[in-house]
Design a protein around this motif. Structure first.
Motif, PDB file in Angstrom:
ATOM      1  N   SER A 175      76.546  30.178  64.794  1.00 37.12           N
ATOM      2  CA  SER A 175      76.958  31.575  64.786  1.00 37.12           C
ATOM      3  C   SER A 175      78.493  31.680  64.829  1.00 37.12           C
ATOM      4  O   SER A 175      79.076  32.568  64.209  1.00 37.12           O
ATOM      5  CB  SER A 175      76.288  32.370  65.911  1.00 37.12           C
ATOM      6  N   LEU A 176      79.124  30.760  65.526  1.00 39.54           N
ATOM      7  CA  LEU A 176      80.590  30.736  65.550  1.00 39.54           C
ATOM      8  C   LEU A 176      81.151  30.490  64.147  1.00 39.54           C
ATOM      9  O   LEU A 176      82.088  31.155  63.697  1.00 39.54           O
ATOM     10  CB  LEU A 176      81.049  29.617  66.490  1.00 39.54           C
ATOM     11  N   GLN A 177      80.541  29.549  63.456  1.00 41.55           N
ATOM     12  CA  GLN A 177      81.003  29.233  62.108  1.00 41.55           C
ATOM     13  C   GLN A 177      80.873  30.456  61.205  1.00 41.55           C
ATOM     14  O   GLN A 177      81.747  30.757  60.401  1.00 41.55           O
ATOM     15  CB  GLN A 177      80.215  28.054  61.535  1.00 41.55           C
ATOM     16  N   ARG A 178      79.769  31.173  61.355  1.00 45.09           N
ATOM     17  CA  ARG A 178      79.567  32.354  60.512  1.00 45.09           C
ATOM     18  C   ARG A 178      80.614  33.417  60.832  1.00 45.09           C
ATOM     19  O   ARG A 178      81.123  34.091  59.947  1.00 45.09           O
ATOM     20  CB  ARG A 178      78.155  32.902  60.702  1.00 45.09           C
ATOM     21  N   ARG A 179      80.921  33.546  62.132  1.00 41.96           N
ATOM     22  CA  ARG A 179      81.907  34.536  62.548  1.00 41.96           C
ATOM     23  C   ARG A 179      83.288  34.187  62.012  1.00 41.96           C
ATOM     24  O   ARG A 179      84.012  35.034  61.504  1.00 41.96           O
ATOM     25  CB  ARG A 179      81.934  34.605  64.077  1.00 41.96           C
ATOM     26  N   LEU A 180      83.669  32.917  62.117  1.00 39.63           N
ATOM     27  CA  LEU A 180      85.008  32.509  61.674  1.00 39.63           C
ATOM     28  C   LEU A 180      85.083  32.376  60.158  1.00 39.63           C
ATOM     29  O   LEU A 180      86.142  32.488  59.569  1.00 39.63           O
ATOM     30  CB  LEU A 180      85.397  31.175  62.319  1.00 39.63           C
ATOM     31  N   GLY A 181      83.925  32.133  59.527  1.00 42.52           N
ATOM     32  CA  GLY A 181      83.878  32.041  58.067  1.00 42.52           C
ATOM     33  C   GLY A 181      84.619  30.838  57.503  1.00 42.52           C
ATOM     34  O   GLY A 181      85.071  30.855  56.359  1.00 42.52           O
ATOM     35  N   ILE A 182      84.768  29.790  58.313  1.00 40.89           N
ATOM     36  CA  ILE A 182      85.501  28.607  57.834  1.00 40.89           C
ATOM     37  C   ILE A 182      84.525  27.598  57.216  1.00 40.89           C
ATOM     38  O   ILE A 182      83.516  27.242  57.835  1.00 40.89           O
ATOM     39  CB  ILE A 182      86.294  27.955  58.986  1.00 40.89           C
ATOM     40  N   THR A 183      84.820  27.193  55.994  1.00 41.85           N
ATOM     41  CA  THR A 183      84.005  26.200  55.287  1.00 41.85           C
ATOM     42  C   THR A 183      83.784  24.996  56.193  1.00 41.85           C
ATOM     43  O   THR A 183      84.746  24.461  56.759  1.00 41.85           O
ATOM     44  CB  THR A 183      84.735  25.746  54.000  1.00 41.85           C
ATOM     45  N   THR A 184      82.520  24.572  56.344  1.00 41.33           N
ATOM     46  CA  THR A 184      82.214  23.520  57.308  1.00 41.33           C
ATOM     47  C   THR A 184      81.312  22.459  56.696  1.00 41.33           C
ATOM     48  O   THR A 184      80.334  22.790  56.017  1.00 41.33           O
ATOM     49  CB  THR A 184      81.523  24.125  58.555  1.00 41.33           C
ATOM     50  N   VAL A 185      81.667  21.198  56.917  1.00 47.06           N
ATOM     51  CA  VAL A 185      80.787  20.096  56.529  1.00 47.06           C
ATOM     52  C   VAL A 185      80.350  19.412  57.813  1.00 47.06           C
ATOM     53  O   VAL A 185      81.190  18.983  58.615  1.00 47.06           O
ATOM     54  CB  VAL A 185      81.490  19.094  55.596  1.00 47.06           C
ATOM     55  N   TYR A 186      79.053  19.356  58.023  1.00 51.37           N
ATOM     56  CA  TYR A 186      78.481  18.935  59.299  1.00 51.37           C
ATOM     57  C   TYR A 186      77.534  17.777  59.057  1.00 51.37           C
ATOM     58  O   TYR A 186      76.637  17.870  58.214  1.00 51.37           O
ATOM     59  CB  TYR A 186      77.735  20.146  59.874  1.00 51.37           C
ATOM     60  N   VAL A 187      77.751  16.690  59.783  1.00 51.58           N
ATOM     61  CA  VAL A 187      76.925  15.495  59.604  1.00 51.58           C
ATOM     62  C   VAL A 187      75.925  15.355  60.747  1.00 51.58           C
ATOM     63  O   VAL A 187      76.287  15.505  61.912  1.00 51.58           O
ATOM     64  CB  VAL A 187      77.819  14.233  59.551  1.00 51.58           C
ATOM     65  N   THR A 188      74.682  15.074  60.425  1.00 53.34           N
ATOM     66  CA  THR A 188      73.680  14.785  61.446  1.00 53.34           C
ATOM     67  C   THR A 188      72.614  13.879  60.844  1.00 53.34           C
ATOM     68  O   THR A 188      72.447  13.832  59.634  1.00 53.34           O
ATOM     69  CB  THR A 188      73.038  16.085  61.981  1.00 53.34           C
ATOM     70  N   HIS A 189      71.914  13.140  61.717  1.00 52.11           N
ATOM     71  CA  HIS A 189      70.758  12.399  61.195  1.00 52.11           C
ATOM     72  C   HIS A 189      69.483  13.151  61.538  1.00 52.11           C
ATOM     73  O   HIS A 189      68.382  12.712  61.219  1.00 52.11           O
ATOM     74  CB  HIS A 189      70.724  10.988  61.783  1.00 52.11           C
ATOM     75  N   ASP A 190      69.663  14.314  62.202  1.00 50.72           N
ATOM     76  CA  ASP A 190      68.515  15.069  62.717  1.00 50.72           C
ATOM     77  C   ASP A 190      68.143  16.160  61.716  1.00 50.72           C
ATOM     78  O   ASP A 190      68.897  17.113  61.504  1.00 50.72           O
ATOM     79  CB  ASP A 190      68.926  15.673  64.063  1.00 50.72           C
ATOM     80  N   GLN A 191      66.974  16.000  61.095  1.00 48.10           N
ATOM     81  CA  GLN A 191      66.619  16.951  60.043  1.00 48.10           C
ATOM     82  C   GLN A 191      66.369  18.359  60.575  1.00 48.10           C
ATOM     83  O   GLN A 191      66.564  19.330  59.859  1.00 48.10           O
ATOM     84  CB  GLN A 191      65.455  16.415  59.208  1.00 48.10           C
TER      85      GLN A 191
END
Ligand SMILES: Nc1ncnc2c1ncn2[C@@H]1O[C@H](COP(=O)(O)OP(=O)(O)OP(=O)(O)O)[C@@H](O)[C@H]1O
Ligand SMILES: [Mg+2]
Length: 360
Positions: free
Chosen positions: A180-196
């Motif tokens: 929700s923070l990312q949506r509020r700030l609107g900053i392009t984000t690349v997020y890595v996880t192994h958790d589907q």
């Protein structure tokens, strides 16, 4: 804010032959939250580190906005990265940790303080600004690491498994906060996880990697509804999709006593004598003995609302382990038999030899 492009980006580590990331082609929209997901060693961190400038690019290019950053040093890329271990300075207060990058950049004290306070307010860290990291919980430390990224107001956020040090409950609440923070700030984000599950719940789109190769990039919905190949089918969804190799018959493929209709085109596309049918545990209906596939119940896992039946069925000459989701209030006995049919429209057909999706 900016778009991000991997343009056939390749990384071959010195002394190795096989690329760790092989011709990665991804275009990320301005403000988008893109999740890179895949099993250990598939090249997620390498991809992110190429974008960050922490890893050489041996082929192709990387762009942020209209800038080609392929050979720019990290500090000139206008990105901020959040790591798994947070990498906070233990001897500095929360406020100093959050403002450190600005201090290095020569921003004046009053402006740093103002930006740190703003970020602290967003992250609910105001009352901890004077503490040292060791006096914080894991979740609070994670938020400080986020804060340090936010104050820099970068064009792109990069996050590499930022939640993996948190316990299960905190991970769930923090992933909602980050999304929700990312949506509020609107900053392009690349997020890595192994958790589907993390990938599916957080991403606008999800990119699945395997052995350095992009398997599919899609919205969570499409990833679930139309996995492009057997690997994605088995990787996305929990418990995993049941995948059963079955013979091709007239009008479709035989699944126990029922025939799963498949378009002719799809079957014509393969010269194999069998195809692999996929059905998710949540897409079986309980039927009478006349129609369904008989499953012997081995274990029942009760989760309250639902239960998962782990059973064995005879498919052709083989016995095959299957998982079936059933109503939590109507749970079969261990050792009993259950008859199931795949719900219509909820089956997937893949080529057994190539793994490619055949059904549309
Ligand atoms: N410095 C290095 N030198 C040689 N090979 C490396 C190096 N770093 C990573 N690799 C290899 O590159 C491949 C991709 O590694 P990477 O760290 O990108 O995987 P990952 O998807 O982030 O995995 P994990 O989920 O375990 O963090 C792996 O096979 C790994 O062994
Ligand atoms: Mg990694």
């Amino acid at each position: 804010m900016a778009t991000v492009s991997f343009d056939k980006a390749t990384r071959i580590y010195p002394g190795t032959e096989k690329p760790a990331v092989d011709g990665l082609d991804i275009h990320i929209e301005d403000g988008e939250f893109l999740v890179l997901v895949g099993p250990s060693g598939c090249g997620k961190s390498t991809s992110l580190r190429m974008l960050a400038g922490l890893e050489d690019v041996n082929g192709g290019a990387i762009r942020i906005g209209d800038r080609d950053v392929t050979h720019l040093p990290p500090k000139d890329r206008d990105i901020a990265m959040v790591f798994q271990n947070y990498a906070l300075y233990p001897h500095m207060t929360v406020a100093d940790n959050m403002g450190f990058a600005l201090k290095i950049a020569g921003v004046n004290k009053a402006e740093i303080r103002q930006k740190v306070e703003e970020a602290a307010k967003i992250l609910d860290l105001t009352e901890y600004l004077d503490r040292k990291p060791k006096a914080l919980s894991g979740g609070q430390r994670q938020r400080v690491a986020m804060g340090r990224a936010i104050v820099r107001e970068p064009q792109v956020f990069l996050m590499d498994e930022p939640l993996s040090n948190l316990d299960a409950k905190l991970r769930v609440s923090t992933r909602t906060q980050i999304a929700s923070l990312q949506r509020r700030l609107g900053i392009t984000t690349v997020y890595v996880t192994h958790d589907q599950v993390e990938a599916m719940t957080m991403g606008d789109r999800v990119a699945v990697l395997k052995d350095g190769l992009l398997q599919q990039i899609d919205t969570p919905r499409n990833m679930y509804d139309k996995p492009a190949n057997l690997f994605v089918a088995g990787f996305i969804g929990s418990p995993a999709m049941n995948l059963v190799e079955v013979p091709v018959t007239d009008g479709g493929v035989k699944f126990g006593k029922s025939v799963v209709p498949v378009q002719r085109d799809a079957l014509n596309a393969t010269s194999d004598k069998t195809v692999t049918v996929g059905v998710r545990p949540e897409h079986f209906d309980i039927s009478d003995a006349e129609q369904g596939l008989a499953v012997t119940v081995n274990v029942v896992e009760e989760l309250g609302a639902d239960a998962y039946v782990y059973g064995t069925a005879k498919v052709g000459d083989d016995s095959k382990d299957l998982v079936v989701r059933v109503n939590g209030r109507d749970v079969p006995e261990k050792g009993s038999q259950l008859h199931i049919v795949p719900r219509s429209g909820e089956t997937h057909v893949f080529s057994t030899s190539t793994g490619a999706r055949l059904s549309d």
